[in-house]
Design an enzyme around this catalytic site. Structure first.
Site, short mmCIF file in Angstrom:
data_model
loop_
_atom_site.label_atom_id
_atom_site.label_comp_id
_atom_site.label_asym_id
_atom_site.label_seq_id
_atom_site.Cartn_x
_atom_site.Cartn_y
_atom_site.Cartn_z
N ALA A 159 45.43 43.26 0.98
CA ALA A 159 46.73 43.88 0.73
C ALA A 159 46.69 45.37 1.05
O ALA A 159 47.57 45.91 1.73
CB ALA A 159 47.15 43.66 -0.72
N TYR A 160 45.65 46.04 0.56
CA TYR A 160 45.50 47.48 0.82
C TYR A 160 45.38 47.75 2.31
O TYR A 160 46.05 48.65 2.86
CB TYR A 160 44.27 47.99 0.08
CG TYR A 160 44.03 49.48 0.24
CD1 TYR A 160 44.71 50.39 -0.55
CD2 TYR A 160 43.10 49.95 1.17
CE1 TYR A 160 44.49 51.75 -0.42
CE2 TYR A 160 42.88 51.31 1.30
CZ TYR A 160 43.56 52.21 0.52
OH TYR A 160 43.34 53.55 0.67
N SER A 161 44.55 46.98 3.00
CA SER A 161 44.37 47.17 4.44
C SER A 161 45.68 46.94 5.19
O SER A 161 46.03 47.71 6.10
CB SER A 161 43.30 46.21 4.97
OG SER A 161 42.04 46.49 4.40
N SER A 163 48.66 47.31 4.05
CA SER A 163 49.59 48.40 3.74
C SER A 163 49.27 49.65 4.54
O SER A 163 50.17 50.34 5.02
CB SER A 163 49.56 48.71 2.24
OG SER A 163 48.37 49.39 1.85
N LYS A 164 47.98 49.95 4.71
CA LYS A 164 47.60 51.16 5.41
C LYS A 164 47.83 51.06 6.91
O LYS A 164 48.15 52.06 7.57
CB LYS A 164 46.14 51.51 5.10
CG LYS A 164 45.92 51.90 3.64
CD LYS A 164 46.84 53.04 3.23
CE LYS A 164 46.64 53.48 1.79
NZ LYS A 164 47.48 54.62 1.41
#
Length: 271
Positions: A159-161, A163-164
């Site tokens: 999810a973080y990847s 988003s970035k």
């Protein structure tokens, strides 16, 4: 020859997620460079504490609690900054969360979604809320914080990847959509691995429990600091980047990664 000091005197900067970590370091660095600063995060007590600390350093600042996933709150943040200082020259979309460190199937869907809401929609909300003001003033710099995932996905942080990576594409899209406004810039800052509260407090699930144990060693090899990030953010906010838009500023470019890897290998410190 002495290094020329960057001044932000006369500028007003709003930094989301600035009660701690990278955002806190950027707020302080901007303030020491002469900017009037608006500190913001979703925790009112933390905002108040940072404002007090910055004011004791002689930095002119205000604090506004804000959950960036809520468009209305971000619009209110813009208005509060304008009410306090009359203008916004620099907007830093820094607020972010990591979500659990875990294989994708082990992450509860609502937690995966929350990462996107804060990181992607938070950045989008900041851009679309402050952009009309900058267009009206014919001046402004928007700095979007990316990170792991900007180039390739990070394991157990899907999810973080995602988003970035989305933040980089969003910034590129804004650059192309508003290229007729050359006095407004949209740029990306990727700090690398910074030992902030978000990193140290990351929650792990399933296979992530064992994998997270090597993070400290990886951090020693590839880590940067919040202060290093703030220095790059300062240059990005200054006249040195006038006319520059759509660029990704990396603290850990590939050549630096290779150098760190080679050094770690020679010392026998590879994980």
């Amino acid at each position: 020859m002495a290094k020329q000091q960057i001044s932000l005197t006369g500028k007003v900067a709003v930094i989301t997620g600035s009660s701690r970590g990278i955002g806190r370091a950027i707020a302080e660095r901007y303030g020491r460079a002469g900017a009037r600063v608006v500190v913001s995060s979703n925790c009112a007590d933390a905002v108040g504490q940072v404002v007090g600390e910055l004011r004791r350093q002689g930095i002119v600042c205000e604090g506004v609690p804000c959950d960036v996933s809520d468009l209305g709150q971000v619009q209110a943040l813009v208005q509060r900054a304008i009410d306090a200082f009359g203008q916004i020259d620099i907007w830093v979309n820094n607020a972010a969360i990591s979500g659990p460190f875990a294989p994708t199937l082990d992450v509860p869907p609502e937690e995966w979604r929350r990462v996107i809401e804060v990181n992607v929609f938070g950045c989008y909300h900041g851009c679309v809320s402050v952009l009309p003001h900058m267009i009206e003033r014919r001046s402004g710099k928007i700095i979007n914080l990316s990170g792991g995932g900007a180039v390739r996905s990070q394991r157990y942080l899907s999810a973080y990847s995602s988003s970035k990576a989305a933040i980089v594409r969003l910034t590129e899209g804004l650059t192309r959509d508003y290229k007729e406004y050359p006095y407004i810039s949209f740029n990306v800052l990727t700090p690398g691995m910074v030992p902030t509260d978000m990193m140290s407090g990351i929650r792990s699930i399933g296979a992530g429990i064992q994998a997270v144990k090597v993070l400290p060693k990886i951090m020693k090899i590839f880590g940067t600091t919040a202060e290093e990030t703030a220095e790059v953010a300062l240059r990005m906010a200054s006249s040195a980047t006038d006319g520059v838009s759509g660029k990704v500023f990396e603290l850990m470019p590939r050549r630096r990664i290779f150098w760190r890897l080679a050094t770690a290998a020679l010392r026998g410190n590879l994980p």
